[in-house]
Design an enzyme around this catalytic site. Sequence first.
Site, mmCIF file in Angstrom:
data_model
loop_
_atom_site.group_PDB
_atom_site.id
_atom_site.type_symbol
_atom_site.label_atom_id
_atom_site.label_comp_id
_atom_site.label_asym_id
_atom_site.label_seq_id
_atom_site.Cartn_x
_atom_site.Cartn_y
_atom_site.Cartn_z
ATOM 1 N N ASP A 186 23.096 5.292 22.780
ATOM 2 C CA ASP A 186 21.659 5.310 22.482
ATOM 3 C C ASP A 186 21.074 3.925 22.773
ATOM 4 O O ASP A 186 21.614 2.910 22.329
ATOM 5 C CB ASP A 186 21.505 5.655 20.992
ATOM 6 C CG ASP A 186 20.081 5.966 20.600
ATOM 7 O OD1 ASP A 186 19.289 6.366 21.479
ATOM 8 O OD2 ASP A 186 19.764 5.831 19.400
ATOM 9 N N HIS A 224 10.203 4.986 16.115
ATOM 10 C CA HIS A 224 11.433 4.887 15.319
ATOM 11 C C HIS A 224 11.143 4.536 13.861
ATOM 12 O O HIS A 224 10.131 3.925 13.552
ATOM 13 C CB HIS A 224 12.356 3.827 15.926
ATOM 14 C CG HIS A 224 12.898 4.223 17.259
ATOM 15 N ND1 HIS A 224 12.544 3.599 18.420
ATOM 16 C CD2 HIS A 224 13.753 5.212 17.616
ATOM 17 C CE1 HIS A 224 13.171 4.174 19.442
ATOM 18 N NE2 HIS A 224 13.905 5.163 18.972
ATOM 19 N N HIS A 248 12.466 10.526 21.502
ATOM 20 C CA HIS A 248 13.042 9.603 20.507
ATOM 21 C C HIS A 248 12.152 9.616 19.269
ATOM 22 O O HIS A 248 11.097 10.233 19.260
ATOM 23 C CB HIS A 248 13.091 8.175 21.090
ATOM 24 C CG HIS A 248 14.247 7.979 22.015
ATOM 25 N ND1 HIS A 248 15.314 7.203 21.707
ATOM 26 C CD2 HIS A 248 14.495 8.515 23.233
ATOM 27 C CE1 HIS A 248 16.186 7.241 22.693
ATOM 28 N NE2 HIS A 248 15.721 8.042 23.643
ATOM 29 N N ASN A 282 15.883 13.231 19.157
ATOM 30 C CA ASN A 282 16.676 12.194 18.479
ATOM 31 C C ASN A 282 16.308 12.063 17.009
ATOM 32 O O ASN A 282 15.135 11.847 16.680
ATOM 33 C CB ASN A 282 16.418 10.832 19.134
ATOM 34 C CG ASN A 282 17.068 10.698 20.484
ATOM 35 O OD1 ASN A 282 17.551 11.676 21.051
ATOM 36 N ND2 ASN A 282 17.075 9.486 21.010
ATOM 37 N N ILE A 283 17.311 12.151 16.161
ATOM 38 C CA ILE A 283 17.074 12.051 14.715
ATOM 39 C C ILE A 283 18.109 11.118 14.091
ATOM 40 O O ILE A 283 19.307 11.379 14.162
ATOM 41 C CB ILE A 283 17.142 13.455 14.064
ATOM 42 C CG1 ILE A 283 16.004 14.324 14.624
ATOM 43 C CG2 ILE A 283 17.067 13.349 12.528
ATOM 44 C CD1 ILE A 283 16.077 15.781 14.248
ATOM 45 N N ASP A 284 17.637 10.053 13.513
ATOM 46 C CA ASP A 284 18.502 9.091 12.834
ATOM 47 C C ASP A 284 17.994 8.806 11.418
ATOM 48 O O ASP A 284 18.715 8.977 10.436
ATOM 49 C CB ASP A 284 18.551 7.787 13.661
ATOM 50 C CG ASP A 284 19.555 6.793 13.106
ATOM 51 O OD1 ASP A 284 20.228 7.104 12.107
ATOM 52 O OD2 ASP A 284 19.676 5.682 13.655
ATOM 53 N N SER A 285 16.731 8.426 11.318
ATOM 54 C CA SER A 285 16.194 7.995 10.014
ATOM 55 C C SER A 285 16.329 9.063 8.931
ATOM 56 O O SER A 285 16.605 8.740 7.771
ATOM 57 C CB SER A 285 14.717 7.603 10.148
ATOM 58 O OG SER A 285 14.594 6.513 11.018
ATOM 59 N N SER A 290 24.493 3.847 18.800
ATOM 60 C CA SER A 290 23.647 2.737 19.257
ATOM 61 C C SER A 290 24.510 1.481 19.418
ATOM 62 O O SER A 290 25.666 1.459 18.979
ATOM 63 C CB SER A 290 22.537 2.464 18.238
ATOM 64 O OG SER A 290 23.117 1.925 17.055
HETATM 65 O O1 13P Z 1 15.110 7.821 18.361
HETATM 66 C C1 13P Z 1 16.007 7.689 17.565
HETATM 67 C C2 13P Z 1 17.323 7.211 18.019
HETATM 68 O O2 13P Z 1 17.299 6.830 19.355
HETATM 69 C C3 13P Z 1 15.878 7.987 16.114
HETATM 70 O O3 13P Z 1 14.548 8.112 15.709
HETATM 71 P P1 13P Z 1 14.167 8.189 14.145
HETATM 72 O O4 13P Z 1 14.070 6.793 13.636
HETATM 73 O O5 13P Z 1 12.833 8.866 14.092
HETATM 74 O O6 13P Z 1 15.221 8.976 13.470
HETATM 75 O O1 G3H Z 2 16.673 4.112 18.041
HETATM 76 C C1 G3H Z 2 17.227 3.576 17.111
HETATM 77 C C2 G3H Z 2 18.286 4.308 16.360
HETATM 78 O O2 G3H Z 2 17.752 4.811 15.170
HETATM 79 C C3 G3H Z 2 19.466 3.432 16.143
HETATM 80 O O3 G3H Z 2 19.180 2.442 15.228
HETATM 81 P P1 G3H Z 2 20.133 1.137 15.114
HETATM 82 O O4 G3H Z 2 19.894 0.339 16.357
HETATM 83 O O5 G3H Z 2 19.636 0.466 13.847
HETATM 84 O O6 G3H Z 2 21.548 1.630 14.994
HETATM 85 ZN ZN ZN Z 3 15.492 5.987 20.007
#
Ligand code: 13P
Ligand code: G3H
Ligand code: ZN
Length: 363
Positions: free
Chosen positions: A121, A217, A261, A304-307, A83
């Site tokens: 991203d 998100h 996302h 998409n998986i971040d959290s 990102s």
């Molecule tokens: O969409 C995401 C990154 O672009 C991540 O989504 P989460 O916050 O659900 O992991």
């Molecule tokens: O979509 C958001 C992603 O989880 C990236 O998050 P960030 O902008 O805090 O790095």
């Molecule tokens: Zn996203």
Amino acid sequence: MTKENVKFAISLSSLRIIHFLINHRIMAVNYKDLGLVNTREMFKRAINGGYAIPAFNFNNMEQLQAIIKASSDLKSPVILQVSKGARNYANATLLRYMSQGAVEYAKELGCKHPEIVVHLDHGDSFETCKSCVDMGFSSVMIDGSSLPYEENIALTKKVVDYAHQFDVTVEGELGVLAGVEDDVVAAESHYTKPEEVIDFVSRTGVDSLAISIGTSHGAYKFTPEQCTRDPKTGRLVPPPLAFDVLDAIMVQLPGFPIVLHGSSSVPQEYVDMINKYGGKLPDAVGIPEEQLRKAAKSAVCKINIDSDSRLAFTAAVRKVLAEKPGEFDPRKYCGPARDLMTELYEHKIKEVLGSDNKLAQLD
Ligand SMILES: O=C(CO)COP(=O)(O)O
Ligand SMILES: O=C[C@H](O)COP(=O)(O)O
Ligand SMILES: [Zn+2]
Ligand SMILES: [Zn+2]
């Protein structure tokens, strides 16, 4: 001028020169020279094969190591997602070399033909997207979803026209996700309008489309009021995703790559661990994995998986620090965090998205 000042002025001007050379593509890098791939072929195979490619965000070395270990061991194609915040946190140049190193690391782990995409991203401007293309990213997202429709089209098309010259694939977005998205706070989500998708895709030339069907998100995807409670466990049960909207989009764009996302499932075990060891995440709730499994079988080919990775990292670090308050070697708590994230990524690949053993060359 002191000696130090002269040194500083020289280093500043060399940085400016490097940026000038990159911006004018005199020093630009193409992703193919870094051993990366774009998303085109892998998305085609994912749609035909009824699975989705994991797009995992990374900001640090431990996340990257865990992503590459899990995807290499399971022979899964993978999208390394960066990102704008990650670029600011980790430094764009370092991230680029880390991504290049990821290909070598996957090979060291015994994966002879890794398929790794490095993807921007939520790109928020043409300049950010261009900078990523010029630095060797193989895919970029331009997120014009908060702009008026025609402006979204114009910006997305500008990015596509630039990126396609270098065979870099582009993800666009239509519809607004609920919650905090980039700097935009949407009080409620605006689902993607199926009647707009053909026009958007044909006029912009995007390679994939991120849509809004109820995901969002972060670790609080729904308020308790939007959920019901499981009478046995007392846990929140979120409302289902709008699969009718996804179906209508797939009717308009048969076989076209769709992106979801905000698809973390916010595993209760991590939330419980965080809360047990001094954290405070009341009523955190994500997308149930069975809904993601269902989506992965459709034209949704990137999830998409971040959290979830952030939760795993935090849970493991909190546990070590709570149990061993005298510990001060970061390897002693980042190591367990890396192990827990590796487990998480493996689970997502194998049990949810179904992208294991899907490399084009499996030997
Ligand atoms: O969409 C995401 C990154 O672009 C991540 O989504 P989460 O916050 O659900 O992991
Ligand atoms: O979509 C958001 C992603 O989880 C990236 O998050 P960030 O902008 O805090 O790095
Ligand atoms: Zn996203
Ligand atoms: Zn967006």
